[in-house]
Design a protein around this motif. Structure first.
Motif, PDB file in Angstrom:
ATOM      1  N   LYS A   1       0.831  -1.199   0.000  1.00 55.43           N
ATOM      2  CA  LYS A   1       0.000   0.000   0.000  1.00 55.43           C
ATOM      3  C   LYS A   1       0.871   1.257   0.000  1.00 55.43           C
ATOM      4  N   LEU A   2       1.964   1.223   0.763  1.00 56.55           N
ATOM      5  CA  LEU A   2       2.893   2.355   0.766  1.00 56.55           C
ATOM      6  C   LEU A   2       3.392   2.625  -0.650  1.00 56.55           C
ATOM      7  N   ASN A   3       3.835   1.584  -1.325  1.00 56.53           N
ATOM      8  CA  ASN A   3       4.366   1.751  -2.681  1.00 56.53           C
ATOM      9  C   ASN A   3       3.313   2.273  -3.647  1.00 56.53           C
ATOM     10  N   GLN A   4       2.065   1.808  -3.524  1.00 58.48           N
ATOM     11  CA  GLN A   4       0.990   2.305  -4.379  1.00 58.48           C
ATOM     12  C   GLN A   4       0.791   3.812  -4.182  1.00 58.48           C
ATOM     13  N   LEU A   5       0.772   4.225  -2.919  1.00 59.73           N
ATOM     14  CA  LEU A   5       0.573   5.638  -2.623  1.00 59.73           C
ATOM     15  C   LEU A   5       1.775   6.478  -3.028  1.00 59.73           C
ATOM     16  N   LEU A   6       2.973   5.933  -2.885  1.00 55.63           N
ATOM     17  CA  LEU A   6       4.166   6.670  -3.296  1.00 55.63           C
ATOM     18  C   LEU A   6       4.211   6.845  -4.811  1.00 55.63           C
ATOM     19  N   ILE A   7       3.744   5.846  -5.549  1.00 58.00           N
ATOM     20  CA  ILE A   7       3.679   5.964  -7.008  1.00 58.00           C
ATOM     21  C   ILE A   7       2.682   7.050  -7.400  1.00 58.00           C
ATOM     22  N   LEU A   8       1.528   7.072  -6.745  1.00 58.69           N
ATOM     23  CA  LEU A   8       0.531   8.104  -7.025  1.00 58.69           C
ATOM     24  C   LEU A   8       1.061   9.487  -6.643  1.00 58.69           C
ATOM     25  N   THR A   9       1.776   9.558  -5.539  1.00 56.84           N
ATOM     26  CA  THR A   9       2.380  10.814  -5.107  1.00 56.84           C
ATOM     27  C   THR A   9       3.409  11.293  -6.129  1.00 56.84           C
ATOM     28  N   GLU A  10       4.246  10.381  -6.597  1.00 55.66           N
ATOM     29  CA  GLU A  10       5.269  10.742  -7.583  1.00 55.66           C
ATOM     30  C   GLU A  10       4.639  11.183  -8.905  1.00 55.66           C
ATOM     31  N   THR A  11       3.599  10.485  -9.321  1.00 51.52           N
ATOM     32  CA  THR A  11       2.901  10.853 -10.553  1.00 51.52           C
ATOM     33  C   THR A  11       2.332  12.262 -10.446  1.00 51.52           C
ATOM     34  N   THR A  12       1.713  12.551  -9.314  1.00 47.35           N
ATOM     35  CA  THR A  12       1.143  13.879  -9.087  1.00 47.35           C
ATOM     36  C   THR A  12       2.240  14.942  -9.082  1.00 47.35           C
ATOM     37  N   ARG A  13       3.349  14.638  -8.431  1.00 44.44           N
ATOM     38  CA  ARG A  13       4.469  15.590  -8.369  1.00 44.44           C
ATOM     39  C   ARG A  13       5.030  15.866  -9.764  1.00 44.44           C
ATOM     40  N   LYS A  14       5.190  14.836 -10.571  1.00 48.52           N
ATOM     41  CA  LYS A  14       5.715  15.015 -11.926  1.00 48.52           C
ATOM     42  C   LYS A  14       4.753  15.834 -12.787  1.00 48.52           C
ATOM     43  N   LEU A  15       3.471  15.532 -12.675  1.00 48.09           N
ATOM     44  CA  LEU A  15       2.483  16.317 -13.419  1.00 48.09           C
ATOM     45  C   LEU A  15       2.515  17.778 -12.992  1.00 48.09           C
ATOM     46  N   LEU A  16       2.616  18.015 -11.699  1.00 52.11           N
ATOM     47  CA  LEU A  16       2.637  19.386 -11.197  1.00 52.11           C
ATOM     48  C   LEU A  16       3.903  20.108 -11.630  1.00 52.11           C
ATOM     49  N   SER A  17       5.036  19.444 -11.567  1.00 53.38           N
ATOM     50  CA  SER A  17       6.285  20.069 -12.012  1.00 53.38           C
ATOM     51  C   SER A  17       6.209  20.428 -13.492  1.00 53.38           C
ATOM     52  N   GLY A  18       5.656  19.529 -14.293  1.00 50.62           N
ATOM     53  CA  GLY A  18       5.472  19.809 -15.715  1.00 50.62           C
ATOM     54  C   GLY A  18       4.505  20.956 -15.947  1.00 50.62           C
ATOM     55  N   PHE A  19       3.451  20.995 -15.149  1.00 51.12           N
ATOM     56  CA  PHE A  19       2.477  22.075 -15.268  1.00 51.12           C
ATOM     57  C   PHE A  19       3.098  23.419 -14.907  1.00 51.12           C
ATOM     58  N   ILE A  20       3.916  23.419 -13.867  1.00 50.75           N
ATOM     59  CA  ILE A  20       4.594  24.663 -13.469  1.00 50.75           C
ATOM     60  C   ILE A  20       5.480  25.164 -14.611  1.00 50.75           C
ATOM     61  N   LYS A  21       6.248  24.273 -15.220  1.00 47.90           N
ATOM     62  CA  LYS A  21       7.116  24.665 -16.343  1.00 47.90           C
ATOM     63  C   LYS A  21       6.283  25.202 -17.509  1.00 47.90           C
ATOM     64  N   TYR A  22       5.207  24.501 -17.828  1.00 48.56           N
ATOM     65  CA  TYR A  22       4.319  24.928 -18.904  1.00 48.56           C
ATOM     66  C   TYR A  22       3.728  26.304 -18.579  1.00 48.56           C
ATOM     67  N   TYR A  23       3.242  26.475 -17.370  1.00 47.14           N
ATOM     68  CA  TYR A  23       2.598  27.727 -16.970  1.00 47.14           C
ATOM     69  C   TYR A  23       3.588  28.880 -17.032  1.00 47.14           C
ATOM     70  N   GLN A  24       4.821  28.634 -16.643  1.00 49.11           N
ATOM     71  CA  GLN A  24       5.843  29.687 -16.700  1.00 49.11           C
ATOM     72  C   GLN A  24       6.099  30.109 -18.143  1.00 49.11           C
ATOM     73  N   GLN A  25       6.013  29.181 -19.079  1.00 46.48           N
ATOM     74  CA  GLN A  25       6.272  29.501 -20.491  1.00 46.48           C
ATOM     75  C   GLN A  25       5.125  30.263 -21.142  1.00 46.48           C
ATOM     76  N   ILE A  26       3.881  29.941 -20.767  1.00 44.06           N
ATOM     77  CA  ILE A  26       2.742  30.610 -21.428  1.00 44.06           C
ATOM     78  C   ILE A  26       2.457  31.975 -20.824  1.00 44.06           C
ATOM     79  N   LYS A  27       2.984  32.238 -19.652  1.00 45.23           N
ATOM     80  CA  LYS A  27       2.735  33.534 -19.000  1.00 45.23           C
ATOM     81  C   LYS A  27       3.867  34.423 -19.333  1.00 45.23           C
TER      82      LYS A  27
END
Length: 123
Positions: free
Chosen positions: A97-123
């Motif tokens: 269960k820990l590993n499942q949640l850590l994978i979901l956490t990592e996925t969310t973090r990667k998406l957010l980091s990518g979104f931040i980079k994208y948002y910085q470029q369009i603004k």
């Protein structure tokens, strides 16, 4: 609202953060009752902070303000990840269960980091 006409609740990063929050609520329901005002409360607050700050950032008028809220959301992901490890250390969660949640956490973090980079470029 984003320039592309997308609303925050259409964003994959927000949807994934919502999913993570739901999973954290489910898993913390299994904690011992003595953790109600300790680790349960803290983990839930961290989890809720992620999609909430993404939404708030999308609603800001100034890009600098928006980015700051996205960074707060990312900080909450790291906070939640630490709390998951603490939960494991206290033997409130099994490896799988820990590993499942850590994978979901990592996925969310990667998406957010990518979104931040994208948002910085369009603004």
């Amino acid at each position: 609202m984003l320039n592309s006409g997308k609303r925050y609740n259409d964003l994959n990063v927000w949807l994934e953060a919502r999913r993570l929050s739901k999973d954290i609520y489910s898993v913390t329901a299994e904690f011992p009752k003595e953790e109600q005002f300790g680790l349960i409360n803290q983990m839930r607050r961290s989890a809720i902070s992620i999609p909430s700050n993404i939404a708030e950032g999308c609603g800001r008028n100034y890009p600098k303000d928006s980015i700051q809220f996205f960074y707060i959301a990312r900080g909450s992901i790291y906070e939640l990840e630490t709390q998951l490890y603490l939960r494991f250390d206290l033997e409130y969660i099994e490896d799988v269960k820990l590993n499942q949640l850590l994978i979901l956490t990592e996925t969310t973090r990667k998406l957010l980091s990518g979104f931040i980079k994208y948002y910085q470029q369009i603004k």
